[in-house]
Design a protein around this motif. Structure first.
Motif, mmCIF file in Angstrom:
data_model
loop_
_atom_site.group_PDB
_atom_site.id
_atom_site.type_symbol
_atom_site.label_atom_id
_atom_site.label_comp_id
_atom_site.label_asym_id
_atom_site.label_seq_id
_atom_site.Cartn_x
_atom_site.Cartn_y
_atom_site.Cartn_z
ATOM 1 N N SER A 41 -79.925 9.907 -19.369
ATOM 2 C CA SER A 41 -79.435 8.708 -18.670
ATOM 3 C C SER A 41 -78.256 8.045 -19.397
ATOM 4 C CB SER A 41 -80.585 7.704 -18.483
ATOM 5 O OG SER A 41 -81.063 7.343 -19.754
ATOM 6 N N LEU A 42 -77.829 8.611 -20.535
ATOM 7 C CA LEU A 42 -76.686 7.992 -21.254
ATOM 8 C C LEU A 42 -75.387 8.219 -20.476
ATOM 9 C CD1 LEU A 42 -77.121 8.829 -25.050
ATOM 10 C CD2 LEU A 42 -77.503 6.652 -23.881
ATOM 11 N N ARG A 43 -74.642 7.168 -20.287
ATOM 12 C CA ARG A 43 -73.357 7.270 -19.589
ATOM 13 C C ARG A 43 -72.331 6.439 -20.347
ATOM 14 N NH1 ARG A 43 -75.896 10.467 -17.501
ATOM 15 N NH2 ARG A 43 -76.611 10.787 -15.383
ATOM 16 N N ASP A 44 -71.213 7.056 -20.698
ATOM 17 C CA ASP A 44 -70.093 6.315 -21.309
ATOM 18 C C ASP A 44 -70.518 5.525 -22.542
ATOM 19 O OD1 ASP A 44 -68.404 7.281 -19.346
ATOM 20 O OD2 ASP A 44 -69.001 5.684 -17.972
ATOM 21 N N GLU A 45 -71.443 6.079 -23.299
ATOM 22 C CA GLU A 45 -71.815 5.417 -24.552
ATOM 23 C C GLU A 45 -71.527 6.384 -25.691
ATOM 24 O OE1 GLU A 45 -75.353 2.453 -23.358
ATOM 25 O OE2 GLU A 45 -75.375 4.451 -22.545
ATOM 26 N N HIS A 46 -71.039 5.857 -26.802
ATOM 27 C CA HIS A 46 -70.488 6.750 -27.841
ATOM 28 C C HIS A 46 -71.059 6.457 -29.223
ATOM 29 C CE1 HIS A 46 -67.239 6.780 -24.649
ATOM 30 N NE2 HIS A 46 -67.779 7.970 -24.631
ATOM 31 N N PRO A 47 -72.381 6.668 -29.388
ATOM 32 C CA PRO A 47 -72.998 6.355 -30.676
ATOM 33 C C PRO A 47 -72.501 7.241 -31.818
ATOM 34 C CG PRO A 47 -74.562 7.470 -29.229
ATOM 35 C CD PRO A 47 -73.368 7.138 -28.391
ATOM 36 N N LEU A 48 -71.879 8.378 -31.504
ATOM 37 C CA LEU A 48 -71.366 9.251 -32.581
ATOM 38 C C LEU A 48 -69.851 9.126 -32.755
ATOM 39 C CD1 LEU A 48 -73.426 12.567 -32.306
ATOM 40 C CD2 LEU A 48 -73.911 10.488 -33.610
ATOM 41 N N LYS A 49 -69.277 8.034 -32.242
ATOM 42 C CA LYS A 49 -67.825 7.827 -32.414
ATOM 43 C C LYS A 49 -67.495 7.839 -33.912
ATOM 44 C CE LYS A 49 -64.324 4.529 -30.766
ATOM 45 N NZ LYS A 49 -63.221 5.367 -30.986
ATOM 46 N N GLY A 50 -66.480 8.602 -34.277
ATOM 47 C CA GLY A 50 -66.076 8.679 -35.687
ATOM 48 C C GLY A 50 -66.822 9.738 -36.479
ATOM 49 N N ARG A 51 -67.818 10.408 -35.843
ATOM 50 C CA ARG A 51 -68.556 11.477 -36.538
ATOM 51 C C ARG A 51 -68.016 12.843 -36.098
ATOM 52 N NH1 ARG A 51 -73.125 9.713 -39.852
ATOM 53 N NH2 ARG A 51 -74.019 7.881 -38.880
ATOM 54 N N ARG A 52 -68.009 13.795 -37.028
ATOM 55 C CA ARG A 52 -67.512 15.140 -36.703
ATOM 56 C C ARG A 52 -68.596 16.188 -36.894
ATOM 57 N NH1 ARG A 52 -62.650 14.159 -39.956
ATOM 58 N NH2 ARG A 52 -61.312 13.033 -38.519
ATOM 59 N N LEU A 53 -68.593 17.162 -35.988
ATOM 60 C CA LEU A 53 -69.523 18.291 -36.062
ATOM 61 C C LEU A 53 -68.708 19.561 -36.319
ATOM 62 C CD1 LEU A 53 -72.431 19.095 -33.644
ATOM 63 C CD2 LEU A 53 -70.638 20.795 -33.971
#
Ligand code: CP
Length: 309
Positions: A41-53
């Motif tokens: 259900s997540l939409r347009d949310e960016h909890p990993l902004k600034g993290r790299r994989l």
């Protein structure tokens, strides 16, 4: 579910790395599944902004590599791709130096697939990032087992008290091992089915080479790829003989219990361990497994991000 509520479900997580299902408790597994369901259900949310994989795949992959990239991007993270044949591994650079070199540019998650069992465990002792095992030799493939469990939960309504047959090349299958550990922890009844040459005797499960006898009792039939590239010759007499005794043919699909589902981690050898009719049958959940790979990998990234450095 709101992002704050979802993240609060992640806070109890304690593991910095995801190396295998052997390391997870029943509660850990159920937590991953619950977070994965909520991720839908997540939409347009960016909890990993600034993290790299760092998608450090030294062995080929279609599903796992793509779905880790999609999962990271859906959460607002960045992905560093890797191609072993175009990298300095070809000049003799070591696994450790490659991982640490990329990591020095800023990496939160190192997702590794490698042909050697234990490679992710080795790497986890050398790097600062959270290491995720995307398949190591014949040892484990934990996110595959988690997405398989999520598919069972969605299709059958539960992940406990099921009868599950893992069929085929158990000996070379990291999928079989991760599923076996996970299914047993959750209280399922697992049967390993295959020729004696491809079923190790030291695993904690019932074993049979009589597929026709085992099939009608199962809620889940998980067909495993014959890993011809990892085999010595002589492990089974011929392809035709293998299909006769262990292939999921149209006739065997007709013998399945009402409501039973057909699973396969992919890639499939159509016409060998699974017929085209079985692969494309309404009972087949193969593509649902693939789709759930994105949700499970989103959940794993969110959970590990609570502990990641
Ligand atoms: N199931 C699985 O691991 O598939 P890939 O090899 O395509 O990633």
């Amino acid at each position: 579910m709101a992002l704050d509520a979802l993240l609060s479900r992640c806070r109890a997580w304690k593991h910095r790395h995801l190396l295998g299902m052997k390391d997870l408790s029943k509660e850990d597994i159920l937590r991953v599944l619950s977070v994965a369901e909520a991720c839908d259900s997540l939409r347009d949310e960016h909890p990993l902004k600034g993290r790299r994989l760092f998608n450090f795949f030294v062995e080929p992959s279609t599903r796992t590599k793509t779905s880790f990239a999609l999962a990271a991007r859906r959460l607002g993270g960045e992905v560093i791709d890797f191609s072993p044949s175009a990298s300095s591994l070809t000049k003799g650079e070591s696994l450790k130096d490659t991982a640490r070199t990329i990591e020095s540019m800023g990496v939160t998650f190192t997702v590794i697939r490698h042909g050697a069992s234990g490679a992710p465990h080795f790497l986890s002792r050398l790097v600062e990032s959270s290491v995720i095992n995307a398949g190591d030799g014949a040892n484990e493939h934990p996110t595959q087992a988690l997405l398989d469990l999520l598919t069972m939960k969605m299709r059958l309504g539960r992940v406990t008290g099921l009868k599950v047959a893992l069929v085929g090349d158990i000996a070379h299958s990291r999928v079989a091992r991760s599923n076996l550990w996970a299914l047993k922890k959750l209280g399922n009844d697992v049967t390993l089915v295959g020729p004696p040459t491809l079923v190790p005797r030291d695993l904690d499960a019932a074993i049979t080479s009589d597929l026709d006898r085992a099939l009608p009792r199962q809620d889940v039939v998980m067909m495993l790829r014959l890993q011809l590239e990892r085999m010595q010759s002589g492990l089974f007499p011929s392809a035709a003989e293998y299909v006769r005794f262990f292939g999921l043919t149209r006739e065997r699909v007709a013998a399945l219990k009402k409501g039973a589902i057909i699973m396969h981690p992919g890639p499939m050898n159509r016409g060998l361990e699974i017929s085209a009719e079985a692969a494309d049958h309404p009972r087949s959940v193969v593509l649902h497994q693939v789709a759930n790979g994105v949700l499970v990998r989103m959940a794993v990234l969110l959970l590990l991000s609570q502990v990641a450095r």
